[in-house]
Design an enzyme around this catalytic site. Structure first.
Site, PDB file in Angstrom:
ATOM      1  N   GLU A 228       0.899  -1.177   0.000  1.00  0.00           N
ATOM      2  CA  GLU A 228       0.000   0.000   0.000  1.00  0.00           C
ATOM      3  C   GLU A 228       0.918   1.203   0.000  1.00  0.00           C
ATOM      4  OE1 GLU A 228      -3.464   0.086   0.567  1.00  0.00           O
ATOM      5  OE2 GLU A 228      -3.878  -2.003   1.053  1.00  0.00           O
ATOM      6  N   CYS A 262      -2.041   9.237   2.425  1.00  0.00           N
ATOM      7  CA  CYS A 262      -1.750   8.674   1.106  1.00  0.00           C
ATOM      8  C   CYS A 262      -2.789   9.128   0.096  1.00  0.00           C
ATOM      9  CB  CYS A 262      -1.735   7.163   1.198  1.00  0.00           C
ATOM     10  SG  CYS A 262      -3.232   6.505   1.961  1.00  0.00           S
TER      11      CYS A 262
HETATM   12  P1  NAD Z   1       8.356   4.880   4.807  1.00  0.00           P
HETATM   13  O1  NAD Z   1       8.391   4.103   3.561  1.00  0.00           O
HETATM   14  O2  NAD Z   1       9.464   5.816   5.082  1.00  0.00           O
HETATM   15  O3  NAD Z   1       8.282   3.906   6.077  1.00  0.00           O
HETATM   16  C1  NAD Z   1       7.244   2.965   6.218  1.00  0.00           C
HETATM   17  C2  NAD Z   1       7.721   1.865   7.155  1.00  0.00           C
HETATM   18  O4  NAD Z   1       8.751   1.126   6.525  1.00  0.00           O
HETATM   19  C3  NAD Z   1       8.281   2.341   8.466  1.00  0.00           C
HETATM   20  O5  NAD Z   1       7.852   1.477   9.492  1.00  0.00           O
HETATM   21  C4  NAD Z   1       9.783   2.206   8.265  1.00  0.00           C
HETATM   22  O6  NAD Z   1      10.516   2.032   9.458  1.00  0.00           O
HETATM   23  C5  NAD Z   1       9.854   0.964   7.419  1.00  0.00           C
HETATM   24  N1  NAD Z   1      11.069   0.795   6.609  1.00  0.00           N
HETATM   25  C6  NAD Z   1      11.945   1.734   6.195  1.00  0.00           C
HETATM   26  N2  NAD Z   1      12.918   1.173   5.438  1.00  0.00           N
HETATM   27  C7  NAD Z   1      12.639  -0.153   5.348  1.00  0.00           C
HETATM   28  C8  NAD Z   1      13.225  -1.258   4.672  1.00  0.00           C
HETATM   29  N3  NAD Z   1      14.319  -1.136   3.921  1.00  0.00           N
HETATM   30  N4  NAD Z   1      12.655  -2.479   4.780  1.00  0.00           N
HETATM   31  C9  NAD Z   1      11.516  -2.637   5.505  1.00  0.00           C
HETATM   32  N5  NAD Z   1      10.914  -1.615   6.177  1.00  0.00           N
HETATM   33  C10 NAD Z   1      11.456  -0.392   6.098  1.00  0.00           C
HETATM   34  O7  NAD Z   1       6.956   5.649   4.818  1.00  0.00           O
HETATM   35  P2  NAD Z   1       6.427   6.686   5.896  1.00  0.00           P
HETATM   36  O8  NAD Z   1       7.152   7.994   5.745  1.00  0.00           O
HETATM   37  O9  NAD Z   1       6.388   6.055   7.242  1.00  0.00           O
HETATM   38  O10 NAD Z   1       4.910   6.858   5.401  1.00  0.00           O
HETATM   39  C11 NAD Z   1       4.527   7.750   4.417  1.00  0.00           C
HETATM   40  C12 NAD Z   1       4.271   7.040   3.099  1.00  0.00           C
HETATM   41  O11 NAD Z   1       3.312   5.995   3.273  1.00  0.00           O
HETATM   42  C13 NAD Z   1       3.681   7.951   2.034  1.00  0.00           C
HETATM   43  O12 NAD Z   1       4.293   7.704   0.793  1.00  0.00           O
HETATM   44  C14 NAD Z   1       2.213   7.539   1.992  1.00  0.00           C
HETATM   45  O13 NAD Z   1       1.580   7.829   0.761  1.00  0.00           O
HETATM   46  C15 NAD Z   1       2.317   6.081   2.251  1.00  0.00           C
HETATM   47  N6  NAD Z   1       1.037   5.561   2.752  1.00  0.00           N
HETATM   48  C16 NAD Z   1       0.275   4.759   1.945  1.00  0.00           C
HETATM   49  C17 NAD Z   1      -0.970   4.305   2.399  1.00  0.00           C
HETATM   50  C18 NAD Z   1      -1.872   3.445   1.533  1.00  0.00           C
HETATM   51  O14 NAD Z   1      -2.871   2.944   2.040  1.00  0.00           O
HETATM   52  N7  NAD Z   1      -1.599   3.243   0.264  1.00  0.00           N
HETATM   53  C19 NAD Z   1      -1.401   4.660   3.667  1.00  0.00           C
HETATM   54  C20 NAD Z   1      -0.601   5.475   4.445  1.00  0.00           C
HETATM   55  C21 NAD Z   1       0.611   5.908   3.989  1.00  0.00           C
END
Ligand code: NAD
Length: 508
Positions: A228, A262
């Site tokens: 997502e 998002c």
């Molecule tokens: P992010 O990708 O920076 O982090 C998300 C999660 O991934 C965190 O828990 C982080 O610690 C973890 N992470 C980071 N590097 C990783 C790796 N290499 N392997 C595994 N896990 C890792 O995102 P964010 O800043 O926390 O959230 C914002 C983003 O999420 C925006 O792009 C937003 O659009 C998206 N989002 C999407 C939805 C949806 O339903 N499609 C919902 C909410 C947020």
């Protein structure tokens, strides 16, 4: 493992240590899953039946934890997270048995067989969550996975571990067996280690870049992933849209949670006849947003820097920027960006994840659809028009997983019956709806004889009789026949041919 302990280990940022923690968590989750996964889905539903009540009883505690850690207004914590979480729990618990329970499959080509379709849990699932909806998103990942019989290791955002800790506590308090749901609080290095530890499925919600890394890591085994991801979601405003209603909807849809959703509206496409009036009214409404009380701040300095960069880039391109002024407490005034080159600008093409919205005119529906779809993302969209049927038809041409007519698509995430997810760079897999439960399980078909335990040897086993080809042609003709009666008679004839052949040619 207590939260502090995991954080301390993961905070060491040594891959080896994170790998050790991750391997331990996955091994324990897998061990705990055996008993939980062996229960019937109805038994699991009974264990978790008290969850909506537990959430209700803790409504203020959950909201307070979200406000404390994420900074959003309490009203948003309640409306966008806690209430929808209760609705999600109610929905999944209500529909789980009929969605995941066994169902019979019959086939006219195998009338002597009886098959059952079942949904089996993957095993140990890793759920990796972002910070913007720190309760509802991990809840929406974890609950269907648990109901489907998986154990779950939840890796929340490093920015919101306490909300996740409360989530795990509340679900566990319902009577979930020890260790079926575990918290793995740490940063991205722990998330990466958890994927390397080879769980049985990964549910990831977050940015596109991280999602790509997760998918690449999962591909090594391979293990399934649900992604997502982000979006640059658009509202399409037709010439007959109600100006007051639509500008209010867009003003909210572009800025709630500080635009850190998002599904936040980042682009607005407005019919040229309405464009100037719309832009002026939207600008006025954005200026009147109560930035002190109603507007959430940027989660951290990094996020605020992205807002600054996108607003600065728009100014440098000569676009007209209204708002976007710095405020104390990691806030900016909501920004409205327009101008000839807006559709080629960063704010139009890349996710800002802030209270920044770009607006552009269009002349025809064709142009609106082309402009809308000219992005690799495809999470949500909305269409505004007095003609609901026309708007609905246009919605069907937009490249987006969820489209709301005369509403903000974000609200669809709070409607637990609606599947939620994207296409293209916005990811795949669905949360919410029965789809979330189905995504949490793999399908097994068990096929068994309907009559005698063994019956005759099959006509297509060795040796291949010359008549087998004729019988297969007769069967092919029956399958292809559009008229049901003729088709059934054809099956009968083909079956008779096969049985006659069997009596003439003994099988090995
Ligand atoms: P992010 O990708 O920076 O982090 C998300 C999660 O991934 C965190 O828990 C982080 O610690 C973890 N992470 C980071 N590097 C990783 C790796 N290499 N392997 C595994 N896990 C890792 O995102 P964010 O800043 O926390 O959230 C914002 C983003 O999420 C925006 O792009 C937003 O659009 C998206 N989002 C999407 C939805 C949806 O339903 N499609 C919902 C909410 C947020």
């Amino acid at each position: 493992m207590p939260l502090e302990q995991v954080q301390r280990v993961a905070g060491a940022a040594e891959a080896e240590t994170a790998d050790h923690v991750a391997a331990t968590l996955i091994a324990r989750a897998r061990a705990a899953q055996a008993g939980w996964g062996a229960l019937e889905v109805g038994e699991r539903v009974r264990v978790l039946a008290g969850l909506p009540g537990v959430l209700l009883g803790n409504i203020d505690r959950i909201a307070a934890a979200i406000v404390a850690e994420n900074g959003k207004p309490r009203a948003e914590a309640l409306a966008h997270e806690v209430v929808p979480a209760i609705a999600v729990a109610r929905h999944h618990l209500d529909v789980a048995v009929r969605t995941l329970g066994p169902s019979r499959i019959t086939s006219p080509t195998a009338p002597y067989r009886s098959a059952v379709r079942t949904h089996r849990p993957y095993g140990a699932v890793v759920a990796i969550a972002p910070w913007n909806l720190p309760f509802l998103i991990p809840f929406s990942q974890v609950l269907p996975a648990l109901i489907a019989g998986n154990s779950v290791v939840l890796k929340p955002s490093e920015l919101t571990p306490r909300v996740a800790e409360l989530l795990v506590e509340l679900i566990t308090d319902c009577g979930l067996p020890e260790g079926v749901l575990r918290l793995a609080a740490g940063d991205g290095s722990l998330g990466a280690a958890l994927v390397r530890a080879r769980p049985d499925k990964v549910l990831f919600t977050g940015s596109v870049a991280t999602g790509q890394r997760v998918m690449a890591a999962a591909a090594r085994f391979p293990i399934p992933v649900g992604l997502e991801l982000g979006g640059v979601d658009a509202a399409v405003v037709l010439a007959d849209a109600d100006l007051e209603f639509t500008t209010s909807a867009v003003a909210w849809g572009a800025t709630f949670n500080g635009g850190q959703a998002c599904c936040s509206i980042e682009r607005v496409l407005v019919h040229a006849d309405l464009f100037e009036a719309f832009r002026a009214r939207l600008e006025d409404k954005l200026r009147r947003v109560d930035t002190r009380v109603d507007l959430a701040p940027a989660i951290d300095d990094r996020q605020r820097e992205i807002w600054r960069q996108h607003v600065r880039a728009a100014r440098e391109c000569g676009l007209e920027v209204r708002g976007g002024d710095e405020l104390p407490g990691r806030k900016i005034t909501p920004a409205l960006i327009s101008g000839d080159a807006v559709t080629a600008s960063t704010v139009w093409l890349e996710e800002t994840f802030g209270p920044v919205v770009a607006i552009a005119p269009f002349d025809t529906d064709e142009q609106a659809v082309a402009l809308h779809n000219d992005t690799e993302y495809g999470l949500t969209a909305s269409v505004f028009s007095a003609d609901v049927d026309r708007a609905r038809a246009l919605a069907g041409r937009l490249h987006a997983g969820s489209v709301a007519v005369n509403d903000v698509a974000a609200t669809m995430y709070s409607t637990p019956e609606y599947p939620w997810g994207g296409v293209g760079r916005s990811g795949f897999g669905r949360s919410h709806g029965v789809d979330a439960l189905l995504d949490a399980a793999w399908v097994q078909v068990i096929d068994a004889p309907r009559g005698p335990a063994f019956g005759p040897k099959r006509p297509w086993w060795y040796p291949y009789a010359p008549e087998l080809e004729d019988a297969m042609r007769a069967l092919a003709a029956a399958i292809a026949e559009p008229r049901l009666g003729t088709r059934l008679r054809g099956y009968g004839r083909a079956g008779h041919q096969l049985l006659t052949m069997l009596s003439r040619t003994p099988k090995l």
